[in-house]
Design a protein around this motif. Structure first.
Motif, PDB file in Angstrom:
ATOM      1  N   GLY A 110      25.111   0.124   4.388  1.00 45.77           N
ATOM      2  CA  GLY A 110      23.710   0.175   4.438  1.00 45.77           C
ATOM      3  C   GLY A 110      23.917  -2.009   3.634  1.00 45.77           C
ATOM      4  O   GLY A 110      24.051  -2.769   4.226  1.00 45.77           O
ATOM      5  N   GLU A 111      22.481  -1.354   2.343  1.00 42.03           N
ATOM      6  CA  GLU A 111      22.300  -2.984   1.679  1.00 42.03           C
ATOM      7  C   GLU A 111      22.966  -3.512   1.589  1.00 42.03           C
ATOM      8  O   GLU A 111      24.395  -3.150   0.234  1.00 42.03           O
ATOM      9  CB  GLU A 111      21.140  -3.148   1.558  1.00 42.03           C
ATOM     10  N   GLU A 112      23.354  -4.821   1.358  1.00 38.61           N
ATOM     11  CA  GLU A 112      24.094  -6.004   0.516  1.00 38.61           C
ATOM     12  C   GLU A 112      23.443  -5.311  -1.260  1.00 38.61           C
ATOM     13  O   GLU A 112      22.277  -5.340  -1.746  1.00 38.61           O
ATOM     14  CB  GLU A 112      23.807  -7.066   0.301  1.00 38.61           C
ATOM     15  N   ILE A 113      24.423  -4.855  -1.673  1.00 37.99           N
ATOM     16  CA  ILE A 113      24.277  -4.810  -3.413  1.00 37.99           C
ATOM     17  C   ILE A 113      25.225  -5.947  -4.575  1.00 37.99           C
ATOM     18  O   ILE A 113      25.093  -5.412  -5.317  1.00 37.99           O
ATOM     19  CB  ILE A 113      24.972  -3.290  -3.945  1.00 37.99           C
ATOM     20  N   GLY A 114      25.805  -6.711  -3.761  1.00 36.17           N
ATOM     21  CA  GLY A 114      26.333  -7.447  -5.098  1.00 36.17           C
ATOM     22  C   GLY A 114      26.793  -8.989  -4.309  1.00 36.17           C
ATOM     23  O   GLY A 114      27.219  -8.350  -3.177  1.00 36.17           O
ATOM     24  N   ARG A 115      27.239  -9.590  -4.927  1.00 36.49           N
ATOM     25  CA  ARG A 115      28.215 -10.999  -4.288  1.00 36.49           C
ATOM     26  C   ARG A 115      29.214 -11.424  -4.914  1.00 36.49           C
ATOM     27  O   ARG A 115      28.807 -11.664  -6.743  1.00 36.49           O
ATOM     28  CB  ARG A 115      27.012 -11.889  -3.587  1.00 36.49           C
ATOM     29  N   GLY A 116      30.239 -11.292  -4.520  1.00 33.36           N
ATOM     30  CA  GLY A 116      31.385 -12.479  -5.842  1.00 33.36           C
ATOM     31  C   GLY A 116      31.599 -13.891  -4.772  1.00 33.36           C
ATOM     32  O   GLY A 116      31.297 -14.036  -3.977  1.00 33.36           O
ATOM     33  N   ARG A 117      32.356 -13.686  -5.520  1.00 32.57           N
ATOM     34  CA  ARG A 117      33.342 -15.548  -5.441  1.00 32.57           C
ATOM     35  C   ARG A 117      34.237 -15.846  -3.698  1.00 32.57           C
ATOM     36  O   ARG A 117      33.918 -16.621  -3.150  1.00 32.57           O
ATOM     37  CB  ARG A 117      34.282 -15.433  -6.111  1.00 32.57           C
ATOM     38  N   PHE A 118      34.465 -14.123  -3.293  1.00 30.45           N
ATOM     39  CA  PHE A 118      35.214 -14.168  -2.094  1.00 30.45           C
ATOM     40  C   PHE A 118      34.634 -12.962  -1.128  1.00 30.45           C
ATOM     41  O   PHE A 118      34.978 -13.139   0.082  1.00 30.45           O
ATOM     42  CB  PHE A 118      36.689 -13.865  -2.722  1.00 30.45           C
ATOM     43  N   GLY A 119      33.500 -12.725  -1.549  1.00 29.32           N
ATOM     44  CA  GLY A 119      32.785 -11.492  -0.327  1.00 29.32           C
ATOM     45  C   GLY A 119      31.816 -11.068  -1.074  1.00 29.32           C
ATOM     46  O   GLY A 119      30.677 -11.480  -2.416  1.00 29.32           O
ATOM     47  N   VAL A 120      31.599  -9.789  -0.372  1.00 29.21           N
ATOM     48  CA  VAL A 120      30.121  -9.113  -0.660  1.00 29.21           C
ATOM     49  C   VAL A 120      30.460  -8.108  -0.597  1.00 29.21           C
ATOM     50  O   VAL A 120      31.586  -7.337   0.043  1.00 29.21           O
ATOM     51  CB  VAL A 120      29.345  -9.386   0.727  1.00 29.21           C
ATOM     52  N   VAL A 121      29.845  -7.048  -1.613  1.00 26.70           N
ATOM     53  CA  VAL A 121      29.463  -5.836  -1.589  1.00 26.70           C
ATOM     54  C   VAL A 121      28.202  -4.397  -1.235  1.00 26.70           C
ATOM     55  O   VAL A 121      26.753  -4.999  -0.854  1.00 26.70           O
ATOM     56  CB  VAL A 121      29.762  -4.786  -3.396  1.00 26.70           C
ATOM     57  N   TYR A 122      28.351  -3.695  -0.648  1.00 26.21           N
ATOM     58  CA  TYR A 122      27.533  -3.408   0.632  1.00 26.21           C
ATOM     59  C   TYR A 122      28.023  -1.375  -0.028  1.00 26.21           C
ATOM     60  O   TYR A 122      28.529  -1.095  -0.178  1.00 26.21           O
ATOM     61  CB  TYR A 122      27.776  -2.983   0.961  1.00 26.21           C
ATOM     62  N   ARG A 123      26.362  -1.128   0.193  1.00 24.03           N
ATOM     63  CA  ARG A 123      26.420   0.121   0.216  1.00 24.03           C
ATOM     64  C   ARG A 123      26.132   0.536   1.087  1.00 24.03           C
ATOM     65  O   ARG A 123      26.284   0.699   2.533  1.00 24.03           O
ATOM     66  CB  ARG A 123      24.675   0.549  -0.131  1.00 24.03           C
ATOM     67  N   CYS A 124      27.152   2.086   1.537  1.00 25.18           N
ATOM     68  CA  CYS A 124      27.764   2.860   2.915  1.00 25.18           C
ATOM     69  C   CYS A 124      28.041   3.761   2.489  1.00 25.18           C
ATOM     70  O   CYS A 124      28.039   4.513   1.802  1.00 25.18           O
ATOM     71  CB  CYS A 124      29.091   1.781   3.108  1.00 25.18           C
ATOM     72  N   TYR A 125      27.794   4.716   3.729  1.00 31.11           N
ATOM     73  CA  TYR A 125      27.591   6.352   4.038  1.00 31.11           C
ATOM     74  C   TYR A 125      28.850   6.639   4.775  1.00 31.11           C
ATOM     75  O   TYR A 125      29.183   6.182   5.771  1.00 31.11           O
ATOM     76  CB  TYR A 125      26.601   6.270   4.020  1.00 31.11           C
ATOM     77  N   SER A 126      29.095   7.633   4.475  1.00 27.98           N
ATOM     78  CA  SER A 126      30.296   8.001   5.157  1.00 27.98           C
ATOM     79  C   SER A 126      29.528   9.261   6.214  1.00 27.98           C
ATOM     80  O   SER A 126      28.828   9.754   5.796  1.00 27.98           O
ATOM     81  CB  SER A 126      31.251   9.246   4.084  1.00 27.98           C
ATOM     82  N   LEU A 127      30.113   8.364   7.348  1.00 23.96           N
ATOM     83  CA  LEU A 127      29.659   9.139   8.884  1.00 23.96           C
ATOM     84  C   LEU A 127      30.527  10.974   9.119  1.00 23.96           C
ATOM     85  O   LEU A 127      29.397  11.990   9.411  1.00 23.96           O
ATOM     86  CB  LEU A 127      30.093   8.978   9.775  1.00 23.96           C
TER      87      LEU A 127
END
Length: 281
Positions: A12-29
């Protein structure tokens, strides 16, 4: 994104960002459950040391999280040519920094602060029993899930200890780092208790216990360890709360409380529904 990750989760959408990467919302299929996925961009890992830190974070997070209800859980890991992906708990209830900032620097009530410190120290005590020191406890790394439960996060600076192995290296955040870390040399897991003590002081007083205009000045103040409780902000704080803070912010590491000892202090054990009596001093 990893083919394996996309096979198991919808990103899903991006919900956070840090020094080395990005955090996204995700959904178990498979189940439809909502998680977060932290994707560490390998191109940002400048050298082998950075890559080792990223891989160690995943391993230590797993070690610290299993059976630890107040730590962020890691559910799956994937790797591709571009990134390392960790599927973790979604903590969309903000962080402790938000809660403190919402008050505009005003102090937090003792009952709420005691409940938060209890949950935090329960998480830290499990980590310490497993030989893991977080080494970067601060409000930004204390998250809350959608139900308001506290979750200790970000083990990027964590280190394993035990079997007589001390830790070294200056890591952490200036306001929260313990004096023995600033001094250099070897130290133990009680650095986490010091950091938690700083957070407790800020929760109750709205100001840091050791202040400076620059990182260097903050470090000097931490090394001096001159702990005070200004009347203008601590007049309504109980003597029991101040006693616990003194025991957590004790420069003498041998006398400083362990995480387990914090949990047995009367201010913590009597917090459930108890009205705290303010210390007149």
């Amino acid at each position: 994104m990893s083919e394996g990750l996309r096979k198991d989760y919808r990103i899903g959408e991006e919900i956070g960002r840090g020094r080395f990467g990005v955090v996204y919302r995700c959904y178990s299929l498979d189940s439809g459950e909502v998680f977060a996925v932290k994707s560490v961009d390998k191109s940002l890992l400048a050298d082998a040391v950075d890559r080792e830190c990223a891989e160690r974070e995943a391993k230590i997070t797993q070690l610290a999280a299993v059976g630890n209800p107040h730590a962020v859980q890691i559910y799956a890991m994937y790797e591709d040519e571009e990134a390392i992906h960790m599927v973790i708990d979604l903590c969309d209830g903000g962080d402790l920094f938000d809660r403190i900032a919402t008050g505009g620097g005003a102090e937090m009530g003792e009952a709420e602060a005691a409940a938060l410190v209890k949950s935090l120290m329960e998480a830290v005590a499990v980590c310490h029993r497993r030989g893991v020191a977080h080494r970067d406890l601060k409000p930004d790394n204390v998250l809350f899930d959608s139900e308001g439960r506290l979750r200790l996060a970000d083990f990027g600076s964590a280190e394993c200890f035990g079997d007589g192995r001390p830790m070294t290296g200056v890591v952490g955040t200036p306001y929260y780092v313990a004096p023995e870390v600033v001094a250099g040399g070897e130290y133990g897991e009680k650095v986490d208790v010091w950091s938690a003590g700083v957070m407790l002081y800020i929760m109750l007083g709205g100001i840091p216990p050791f202040y400076g205009e620059t990182a260097a000045e903050v470090f000097e103040a931490v090394l001096r360890g001159n702990l005070r409780f200004p009347t203008r902000v601590f007049s309504g704080v109980s003597s029991s709360a101040k006693d616990l803070i003194r025991r957590m912010l004790c420069k003498d590491v041998f006398r400083r409380f362990s995480a387990e000892q914090v949990l047995t202090h009367s201010w913590i054990t009597s917090s459930g529904g108890t009205r705290f009596v303010a210390d007149p001093t």
